[in-house]
Scaffold this active site. Structure first.
Site, mmCIF file in Angstrom:
data_model
loop_
_atom_site.group_PDB
_atom_site.id
_atom_site.type_symbol
_atom_site.label_atom_id
_atom_site.label_comp_id
_atom_site.label_asym_id
_atom_site.label_seq_id
_atom_site.Cartn_x
_atom_site.Cartn_y
_atom_site.Cartn_z
ATOM 1 N N THR A 133 0.736 -1.172 0.058
ATOM 2 C CA THR A 133 0.075 -0.083 0.059
ATOM 3 C C THR A 133 0.915 1.312 0.189
ATOM 4 O O THR A 133 2.059 1.355 0.557
ATOM 5 C CB THR A 133 -0.995 0.067 1.232
ATOM 6 O OG1 THR A 133 -1.381 1.206 1.513
ATOM 7 C CG2 THR A 133 -0.222 -0.388 2.519
ATOM 8 N N GLU A 135 0.348 3.572 1.879
ATOM 9 C CA GLU A 135 0.354 4.188 3.131
ATOM 10 C C GLU A 135 1.808 3.749 3.620
ATOM 11 O O GLU A 135 2.224 4.322 4.686
ATOM 12 C CB GLU A 135 -0.684 3.270 4.209
ATOM 13 C CG GLU A 135 -2.199 3.880 4.046
ATOM 14 C CD GLU A 135 -2.390 5.245 4.525
ATOM 15 O OE1 GLU A 135 -1.913 5.365 5.661
ATOM 16 O OE2 GLU A 135 -2.599 6.013 3.742
ATOM 17 N N TYR A 157 -1.658 0.128 11.016
ATOM 18 C CA TYR A 157 -1.974 -0.781 9.719
ATOM 19 C C TYR A 157 -0.808 -0.498 8.621
ATOM 20 O O TYR A 157 -0.058 -1.446 8.415
ATOM 21 C CB TYR A 157 -2.991 0.195 8.932
ATOM 22 C CG TYR A 157 -3.453 -0.106 7.492
ATOM 23 C CD1 TYR A 157 -3.898 -1.319 7.245
ATOM 24 C CD2 TYR A 157 -2.860 0.710 6.436
ATOM 25 C CE1 TYR A 157 -3.883 -1.707 5.927
ATOM 26 C CE2 TYR A 157 -2.978 0.232 5.261
ATOM 27 C CZ TYR A 157 -3.758 -0.725 4.702
ATOM 28 O OH TYR A 157 -3.650 -1.289 3.573
ATOM 29 N N LYS A 161 1.626 -3.357 7.444
ATOM 30 C CA LYS A 161 2.007 -3.639 5.902
ATOM 31 C C LYS A 161 3.279 -3.589 5.496
ATOM 32 O O LYS A 161 3.796 -4.202 4.758
ATOM 33 C CB LYS A 161 0.876 -2.793 5.239
ATOM 34 C CG LYS A 161 -0.306 -2.950 5.133
ATOM 35 C CD LYS A 161 -0.924 -4.214 4.287
ATOM 36 C CE LYS A 161 -2.165 -4.509 3.984
ATOM 37 N NZ LYS A 161 -2.803 -5.513 3.098
HETATM 38 P P1 NAP Z 1 -11.622 -4.437 1.951
HETATM 39 O O1 NAP Z 1 -12.916 -3.995 1.169
HETATM 40 O O2 NAP Z 1 -11.476 -3.764 3.377
HETATM 41 O O3 NAP Z 1 -11.539 -5.919 2.030
HETATM 42 C C1 NAP Z 1 -10.697 -6.886 2.856
HETATM 43 C C2 NAP Z 1 -10.900 -8.297 2.792
HETATM 44 O O4 NAP Z 1 -10.023 -9.093 3.846
HETATM 45 C C3 NAP Z 1 -12.366 -8.457 3.163
HETATM 46 O O5 NAP Z 1 -12.869 -9.641 2.187
HETATM 47 C C4 NAP Z 1 -12.546 -9.033 4.690
HETATM 48 O O6 NAP Z 1 -13.400 -10.057 5.009
HETATM 49 C C5 NAP Z 1 -11.210 -9.636 4.656
HETATM 50 N N1 NAP Z 1 -10.516 -9.839 5.872
HETATM 51 C C6 NAP Z 1 -10.291 -9.071 6.865
HETATM 52 N N2 NAP Z 1 -9.619 -9.422 8.027
HETATM 53 C C7 NAP Z 1 -9.516 -10.773 7.666
HETATM 54 C C8 NAP Z 1 -8.792 -11.979 8.414
HETATM 55 N N3 NAP Z 1 -8.616 -11.982 9.701
HETATM 56 N N4 NAP Z 1 -9.022 -13.288 7.800
HETATM 57 C C9 NAP Z 1 -9.653 -13.430 6.548
HETATM 58 N N5 NAP Z 1 -10.220 -12.441 5.871
HETATM 59 C C10 NAP Z 1 -9.980 -11.116 6.431
HETATM 60 O O7 NAP Z 1 -10.214 -4.112 1.536
HETATM 61 P P2 NAP Z 1 -9.800 -3.824 -0.127
HETATM 62 O O8 NAP Z 1 -9.992 -2.295 -0.253
HETATM 63 O O9 NAP Z 1 -10.435 -4.505 -1.063
HETATM 64 O O10 NAP Z 1 -8.221 -4.131 -0.095
HETATM 65 C C11 NAP Z 1 -7.596 -5.377 -0.398
HETATM 66 C C12 NAP Z 1 -6.334 -5.065 -0.100
HETATM 67 O O11 NAP Z 1 -5.367 -4.198 -0.615
HETATM 68 C C13 NAP Z 1 -6.203 -5.092 1.610
HETATM 69 O O12 NAP Z 1 -5.071 -6.004 2.074
HETATM 70 C C14 NAP Z 1 -5.708 -3.474 1.781
HETATM 71 O O13 NAP Z 1 -5.258 -3.493 2.888
HETATM 72 C C15 NAP Z 1 -5.101 -3.503 0.424
HETATM 73 N N6 NAP Z 1 -4.845 -2.138 -0.078
HETATM 74 C C16 NAP Z 1 -6.038 -1.314 -0.376
HETATM 75 C C17 NAP Z 1 -6.044 -0.174 -0.762
HETATM 76 C C18 NAP Z 1 -7.190 0.391 -1.285
HETATM 77 O O14 NAP Z 1 -7.182 1.736 -1.638
HETATM 78 N N7 NAP Z 1 -8.490 -0.261 -1.530
HETATM 79 C C19 NAP Z 1 -4.849 0.171 -1.336
HETATM 80 C C20 NAP Z 1 -3.609 -0.427 -1.119
HETATM 81 C C21 NAP Z 1 -3.699 -1.615 -0.488
HETATM 82 P P3 NAP Z 1 -14.880 -9.559 5.452
HETATM 83 O O15 NAP Z 1 -15.522 -9.165 4.115
HETATM 84 O O16 NAP Z 1 -15.200 -10.651 6.274
HETATM 85 O O17 NAP Z 1 -14.820 -8.367 6.608
HETATM 86 O O1 F7E Z 2 -8.906 8.256 3.836
HETATM 87 C C1 F7E Z 2 -9.192 11.561 5.352
HETATM 88 C C2 F7E Z 2 -8.222 10.734 6.154
HETATM 89 O O2 F7E Z 2 -9.999 6.368 5.302
HETATM 90 C C3 F7E Z 2 -8.478 8.995 3.253
HETATM 91 C C4 F7E Z 2 -7.207 2.143 2.766
HETATM 92 O O3 F7E Z 2 -7.718 1.394 1.575
HETATM 93 O O4 F7E Z 2 -6.224 3.394 1.361
HETATM 94 C C5 F7E Z 2 -6.875 3.818 2.320
HETATM 95 O O5 F7E Z 2 -6.450 4.328 3.528
HETATM 96 C C6 F7E Z 2 -8.243 10.452 3.803
HETATM 97 C C7 F7E Z 2 -7.352 10.656 4.951
HETATM 98 O O6 F7E Z 2 -8.384 6.027 3.140
HETATM 99 C C8 F7E Z 2 -12.521 11.444 6.748
HETATM 100 O O7 F7E Z 2 -7.821 11.445 7.271
HETATM 101 C C9 F7E Z 2 -11.228 12.780 6.086
HETATM 102 O O8 F7E Z 2 -6.406 11.500 4.918
HETATM 103 O O9 F7E Z 2 -10.432 6.995 2.717
HETATM 104 P P1 F7E Z 2 -9.433 6.855 3.794
HETATM 105 P P2 F7E Z 2 -6.706 5.837 3.620
HETATM 106 O O10 F7E Z 2 -6.595 6.106 4.942
HETATM 107 O O11 F7E Z 2 -6.039 6.605 2.679
HETATM 108 C C10 F7E Z 2 -4.847 2.924 1.565
HETATM 109 C C11 F7E Z 2 -3.918 3.351 0.285
HETATM 110 C C12 F7E Z 2 -4.763 1.858 2.106
HETATM 111 O O12 F7E Z 2 -4.181 0.815 1.942
HETATM 112 C C13 F7E Z 2 -6.038 1.445 3.037
HETATM 113 O O13 F7E Z 2 -6.226 0.262 2.978
HETATM 114 O O14 F7E Z 2 -9.255 10.985 3.952
HETATM 115 N N1 F7E Z 2 -10.566 11.839 5.948
HETATM 116 N N2 F7E Z 2 -12.225 12.894 6.440
HETATM 117 C C14 F7E Z 2 -11.381 10.824 6.173
HETATM 118 N N3 F7E Z 2 -11.038 9.453 6.220
HETATM 119 C C15 F7E Z 2 -12.381 8.668 6.571
HETATM 120 N N4 F7E Z 2 -12.375 7.544 6.459
HETATM 121 N N5 F7E Z 2 -13.391 9.351 7.143
HETATM 122 C C16 F7E Z 2 -13.880 10.737 7.069
HETATM 123 O O15 F7E Z 2 -14.874 11.343 7.782
#
Ligand code: NAP
Ligand code: F7E
Length: 383
Positions: A133, A135, A157, A161
């Site tokens: 990620t 992050e 987190y 990661k």
């Molecule tokens: P998500 O919608 O939160 O999906 C996470 C998945 O992991 C869900 O299927 C969840 O199951 C499962 N899970 C969580 N804890 C688990 C555990 N202990 N054992 C088995 N399964 C578990 O996340 P996403 O947005 O699809 O992201 C996919 C991956 O990419 C994650 O690793 C995330 O950290 C990473 N990532 C995401 C982003 C982004 O912007 N979306 C960017 C960079 C990296 P449930 O449905 O049961 O909760």
């Molecule tokens: O926040 C700001 C917050 O929670 C984005 C995950 O998929 O992407 C995700 O992490 C920004 C942050 O995503 C609210 O402070 C303002 O600066 O949508 P987010 P994230 O933290 O960037 C990365 C790449 C991952 O890997 C993660 O798994 O938005 N923000 N106001 C807020 N964020 C939330 N959630 N809620 C608010 O009300």
């Protein structure tokens, strides 16, 4: 020969898009889902196949990233050609409340997958994708961020990661495994979890336009993110595992936008203009106009009269409860390597992504309101 893929986190946003994509490519797809007291497969229900269907290519297994024996058994049974390790506690703010669990599932969980593949003698056969990620860059040391940019994680987190990233690199180098990190910048979609900022915004905008909600409370409006569409990003995951050697890739659009501007764009997508005034915790978003043609097209003529009364209304406010103990202020990726080596190009820009999410959420909120009013049936637990 049909390829076999195993996806951890198949019930999540990326898992759902990736499963559909791989099924379309002809793969046999296995997914790990958690046991929950309510159904948690909404995102993949359209892909479900009856267990008695002889031609079935989607299989679900109960499991958890914190259970080594379970993961090892599933990998042994499935004998996958490719593993996509997407399962994680993925919410940055929540990781401050559950740091130990996050380290276990996101950090050690990655080790469990790698070690299972090694112990089962599958290092030559099985290729591994690790969901790393942006992050990791946290307090950014370089702008834009690329594969060589030093990491500086800013949340439990991101620290979990970071372990997942390095243990993947280590297994590649130590055992010659085809193990790769996709360093994915934020990617969103109509399937995005409701508490991530983009989806929180598009849902609230849909509700405000339909007269179901008055106000949206947000945290840091000035945070900047490089947002892409999840559909584009799962194609990159697959492309990474088709390379001759494992490696690490930044997947990003190269464009960054503030949360504030994403709010404005979302309202614009339903024909509502919002202006921001004041600063810091006193900053507010106020409706200054309605584009009637756009509003009717996106929301519906029957809601237009009520929407005119919203002009001058404050619809966005800051709530410090959403601030993070340590924030990531700016993310912007340099996708040069993924474009040149993988040939990856995103199809969606930010406007296309926001439009896709808004259209879907307006539809969903209309349906939700209908169901709340009684819908097709009224549930009564005691009759
Ligand atoms: P998500 O919608 O939160 O999906 C996470 C998945 O992991 C869900 O299927 C969840 O199951 C499962 N899970 C969580 N804890 C688990 C555990 N202990 N054992 C088995 N399964 C578990 O996340 P996403 O947005 O699809 O992201 C996919 C991956 O990419 C994650 O690793 C995330 O950290 C990473 N990532 C995401 C982003 C982004 O912007 N979306 C960017 C960079 C990296 P449930 O449905 O049961 O909760
Ligand atoms: O926040 C700001 C917050 O929670 C984005 C995950 O998929 O992407 C995700 O992490 C920004 C942050 O995503 C609210 O402070 C303002 O600066 O949508 P987010 P994230 O933290 O960037 C990365 C790449 C991952 O890997 C993660 O798994 O938005 N923000 N106001 C807020 N964020 C939330 N959630 N809620 C608010 O009300």
């Amino acid at each position: 020969m049909k390829k076999v893929a195993l996806i951890t986190g198949i019930t999540g946003q990326d898992g759902a898009y990736l499963a559909e994509y791989l099924l379309k490519l002809g793969y046999e797809v296995h997914g790990i889902k958690r046991r929950a007291s309510l159904f948690n497969t909404d995102r993949i229900d359209h892909l479900y196949q009856d267990p008695h269907d002889e031609n079935r290519r989607l299989f679900l297994h109960y499991g958890d990233m914190t259970d080594s024996m379970n993961l090892t058994r599933i990998i042994q049974e499935v004998q996958p050609d490719e593993i996509y390790n997407l399962a994680a506690m993925s919410h940055v703010k929540v990781s401050f409340d559950t740091p130990e669990y996050t380290a276990n599932a996101d950090g050690i969980g990655t080790l469990r997958i790698l070690e299972a593949v090694r112990l089962l003698g599958l290092t030559e056969k099985t290729r591994i994708y690790q969901a790393s990620t942006s992050e990791l860059y946290g307090l950014v040391q370089e702008v834009p961020q690329r594969e060589s940019t030093p990491f500086y994680p800013r949340s439990p987190y991101a620290v979990a990661k970071l372990y997942g990233y390095w243990i993947t690199v280590n297994y590649r180098e130590a055992y010659g495994m085809h193990a790769s990190n996709g360093i994915l910048f934020n990617h969103e979609s109509p399937l995005r979890g409701e508490t991530f900022v983009t989806r929180k915004i598009t849902r609230a905008v849909a509700k405000i336009a339909l007269g179901q909600q008055d106000k949206l409370f947000l945290g840091n409006l000035s945070a900047k993110r490089d947002w892409g569409h999840a559909k584009d990003y799962v194609r990159a995951m697959h492309a990474i595992l088709q390379q001759p050697e494992g490696s690490d890739y930044v997947i990003a659009t190269g464009i960054t936008t503030t949360v504030r501007d994403f709010v404005k764009l979302s309202f614009k997508n339903v024909g509502i203009t919002v202006d921001f005034k004041n600063e810091g915790v006193d900053e507010v978003g106020v409706i200054s106009g309605i584009d009637e043609v756009m509003f009717i097209a996106r929301v519906g003529a029957e809601y237009l009269e009520a929407s005119k009364a919203l002009i001058g209304q404050e619809v966005v406010r800051v709530d410090p409860a959403y601030f993070r103990p340590t924030e990531v202020e700016l993310l912007i990726g340099d996708p040069t390597k993924s474009k040149t080596v993988l040939g990856w190009e995103p199809e969606y820009d930010l406007e296309g992504l926001c439009e896709d999410m808004i259209i879907s959420d307006v539809k969903l909120m209309k349906k939700d309101a209908f169901l709340k009013e009684g819908g097709y049936k009224t549930l009564n637990y005691f009759e």
